[in-house]
Design a protein around this motif. Structure first.
Motif, short mmCIF file in Angstrom:
data_model
loop_
_atom_site.label_atom_id
_atom_site.label_comp_id
_atom_site.label_asym_id
_atom_site.label_seq_id
_atom_site.Cartn_x
_atom_site.Cartn_y
_atom_site.Cartn_z
N LEU A 17 0.75 -1.12 -0.25
CA LEU A 17 0.06 0.12 0.03
C LEU A 17 0.76 1.10 0.07
O LEU A 17 1.76 1.46 0.83
N LEU A 18 0.62 2.08 -1.00
CA LEU A 18 1.37 3.31 -0.88
C LEU A 18 0.31 4.65 -0.60
O LEU A 18 -0.71 4.68 -1.48
N ARG A 19 0.50 5.29 0.24
CA ARG A 19 -0.34 6.44 0.81
C ARG A 19 0.07 8.00 0.17
O ARG A 19 1.27 7.96 -0.22
N ASP A 20 -0.89 8.60 -0.10
CA ASP A 20 -0.78 10.02 -0.47
C ASP A 20 -0.12 10.12 -1.92
O ASP A 20 0.79 10.90 -2.05
N ILE A 21 -0.58 9.28 -2.77
CA ILE A 21 0.05 9.25 -4.13
C ILE A 21 -0.79 10.13 -5.25
O ILE A 21 -2.28 10.00 -5.13
N THR A 22 -0.39 10.91 -5.82
CA THR A 22 -1.07 11.85 -6.65
C THR A 22 -1.26 11.05 -8.06
O THR A 22 -0.62 10.00 -8.16
N TRP A 23 -2.04 11.84 -9.04
CA TRP A 23 -2.35 10.90 -10.12
C TRP A 23 -1.11 11.13 -11.10
O TRP A 23 -0.73 10.02 -11.60
N SER A 24 -0.05 12.26 -10.96
CA SER A 24 0.90 11.97 -11.75
C SER A 24 2.03 11.08 -11.26
O SER A 24 2.66 10.30 -12.03
N GLU A 25 1.84 10.83 -9.87
CA GLU A 25 2.85 9.61 -9.34
C GLU A 25 2.34 8.43 -9.91
O GLU A 25 3.02 7.33 -9.93
N PHE A 26 0.97 8.20 -9.68
CA PHE A 26 0.16 6.92 -9.96
C PHE A 26 0.55 6.51 -11.67
O PHE A 26 0.97 5.48 -11.68
N GLU A 27 0.42 7.60 -12.32
CA GLU A 27 0.95 7.29 -13.83
C GLU A 27 2.56 6.87 -14.09
O GLU A 27 2.91 6.20 -14.68
N GLN A 28 3.42 7.62 -12.97
CA GLN A 28 4.77 7.12 -13.07
C GLN A 28 5.11 5.72 -12.67
O GLN A 28 5.81 4.96 -13.38
N VAL A 29 4.20 5.40 -11.73
CA VAL A 29 4.06 3.72 -11.20
C VAL A 29 3.69 2.94 -12.08
O VAL A 29 4.42 1.91 -12.42
N LEU A 30 2.72 3.24 -12.94
CA LEU A 30 2.29 2.06 -14.01
C LEU A 30 3.50 2.31 -15.03
O LEU A 30 3.71 1.25 -15.66
N GLU A 31 4.15 3.36 -15.34
CA GLU A 31 5.12 3.40 -16.36
C GLU A 31 6.37 2.39 -15.73
O GLU A 31 7.05 1.61 -16.67
N GLU A 32 6.66 2.75 -14.62
CA GLU A 32 7.86 1.94 -14.01
C GLU A 32 7.52 0.32 -13.91
O GLU A 32 8.50 -0.33 -14.10
N LEU A 33 6.23 0.03 -13.57
CA LEU A 33 5.72 -1.24 -13.52
C LEU A 33 5.86 -2.06 -14.79
O LEU A 33 6.15 -3.14 -14.95
N GLY A 34 5.30 -1.22 -16.01
CA GLY A 34 5.26 -1.74 -17.21
C GLY A 34 4.04 -2.49 -17.47
O GLY A 34 3.40 -2.92 -16.41
N GLU A 35 3.74 -3.27 -18.80
CA GLU A 35 2.67 -3.68 -18.99
C GLU A 35 2.89 -4.97 -18.82
O GLU A 35 1.75 -5.77 -18.55
N HIS A 36 3.89 -5.56 -19.16
CA HIS A 36 4.33 -7.03 -18.90
C HIS A 36 4.68 -7.37 -17.51
O HIS A 36 5.78 -7.39 -17.28
N ARG A 37 3.78 -7.40 -16.82
CA ARG A 37 3.99 -7.64 -15.18
C ARG A 37 3.33 -8.67 -14.37
O ARG A 37 1.85 -8.89 -14.94
N GLY A 38 3.38 -9.19 -13.18
CA GLY A 38 2.63 -10.07 -12.58
C GLY A 38 1.86 -9.64 -11.57
O GLY A 38 1.14 -10.31 -10.83
#
Length: 214
Positions: A17-38
Motif C-alpha cells: 500500500l502506497l499512501r498520498d499518491i498523486t495522479w502523476s505519481e500513479f501514472e509514473q508507477v504504471l510506467e515503471e511497472l510496465g505492461e508485462h508484469r505479474g
C-alpha cells in the motif's frame, strides 16, 4: 518515485500500500511497472495498492473467463474480451485492473481499439474479480460504472448488479438469466481438479446447451 519500484519484491499473495499518491505519481508507477508484469493495481486517490497474485488466483481467473466465453458463445452474444486491462480516469482519480472483463452490449463501440479513454468510451459490461488474498474494490467499480461484477471468493461466486450507485447481489446474471451459474460454476471449477481442464470445459459446454434449451 523516490524509491524505484523495480527494486521492490512483493511475494505472491502479498500487497503493498502506497499512501498520498498523486495522479502523476500513479501514472509514473504504471510506467515503471510496465505492461508485462505479474502484479495488479488498484488506485483510489490517495491510496495505491499493488498486489502479486497467487497461482490459485491466476488459474481460477482463466477458468472462469473460459466459462464466461462459452456462455457468451452459446448464447450467440458478440463480445470483446479485454482481460486485465488498466482502466483509469484522471478526473475521478481512480484506476483498476479487473482479473478479466468483457464488452458485450458495448462491444461494437470498442471493437478493434487498442487504447480506451473512459471519458469517451464506455466501461466494460461485465468484470470478474478473484479474491484469494485480497478484497474486491467495489468502490472503484462503482466509480467506473461497471453494470455487472462477478466476485469469486472462498469457493463461492457472487453476482453483483449496479443499481443507483450501489452493488446488489442477485441470483441470476442478467446476461445469462436461464443459467444457474452461481451454483454450477464453482462445481465445474472443482471438477477441473479431478477431470482436467478440457474434459470439464466440454462437460460445461454440454450443460449450458441443455440449460439454454429449457
Amino acid at each position: 518515485m523516490l524509491l524505484e519500484l523495480n527494486r521492490l519484491e512483493i511475494p505472491p499473495g502479498q500487497k503493498l500500500l502506497l499512501r498520498d499518491i498523486t495522479w502523476s505519481e500513479f501514472e509514473q508507477v504504471l510506467e515503471e511497472l510496465g505492461e508485462h508484469r505479474g502484479s495488479k493495481i488498484a488506485y483510489l486517490y490517495p491510496i495505491l495498492e499493488i498486489m502479486t497474485p497467487l497461482p490459485e488466483h491466476e488459474s481460477t481467473k482463466v477458468f472462469i473467463s473460459n466459462f464466461i466465453e462459452i456462455l457468451l458463445e452459446l448464447s450467440e452474444r458478440e463480445f470483446y474480451p479485454l482481460g486485465s486491462t488498466t482502466f483509469k480516469n484522471e478526473l475521478m482519480q481512480y484506476g483498476i485492473e479487473p482479473d478479466s472483463c468483457f464488452y458485450i452490449e458495448n462491444e461494437a463501440k470498442v471493437r478493434g481499439k487498442e487504447r480506451l479513454n473512459l471519458t469517451l468510451d464506455p466501461p466494460p459490461d461485465l468484470a470478474l474479480e478473484i479474491d484469494v488474498t485480497s478484497r474486491t474494490h467495489t468502490d472503484i467499480y462503482v466509480q467506473l460504472g461497471v453494470p455487472e461484477l462477478w466476485q469469486f471468493a472462498a469457493g463461492n461466486l457472487q453476482v453483483l448488479i449496479l443499481e443507483d450507485g450501489v452493488y446488489h447481489s442477485v441470483e441470476f446474471s442478467p446476461h445469462f438469466p436461464q443459467v444457474p451459474i452461481k451454483q454450477f460454476i464453482p462445481q465445474y471449477l472443482r471438477q477441473i481438479k479431478t477431470d482436467g481442464r478440457n474434459k470439464t470445459m466440454k462437460a460445461f459446454r454440454e450443460w449450458v446447451k441443455l440449460e439454454l434449451e429449457k
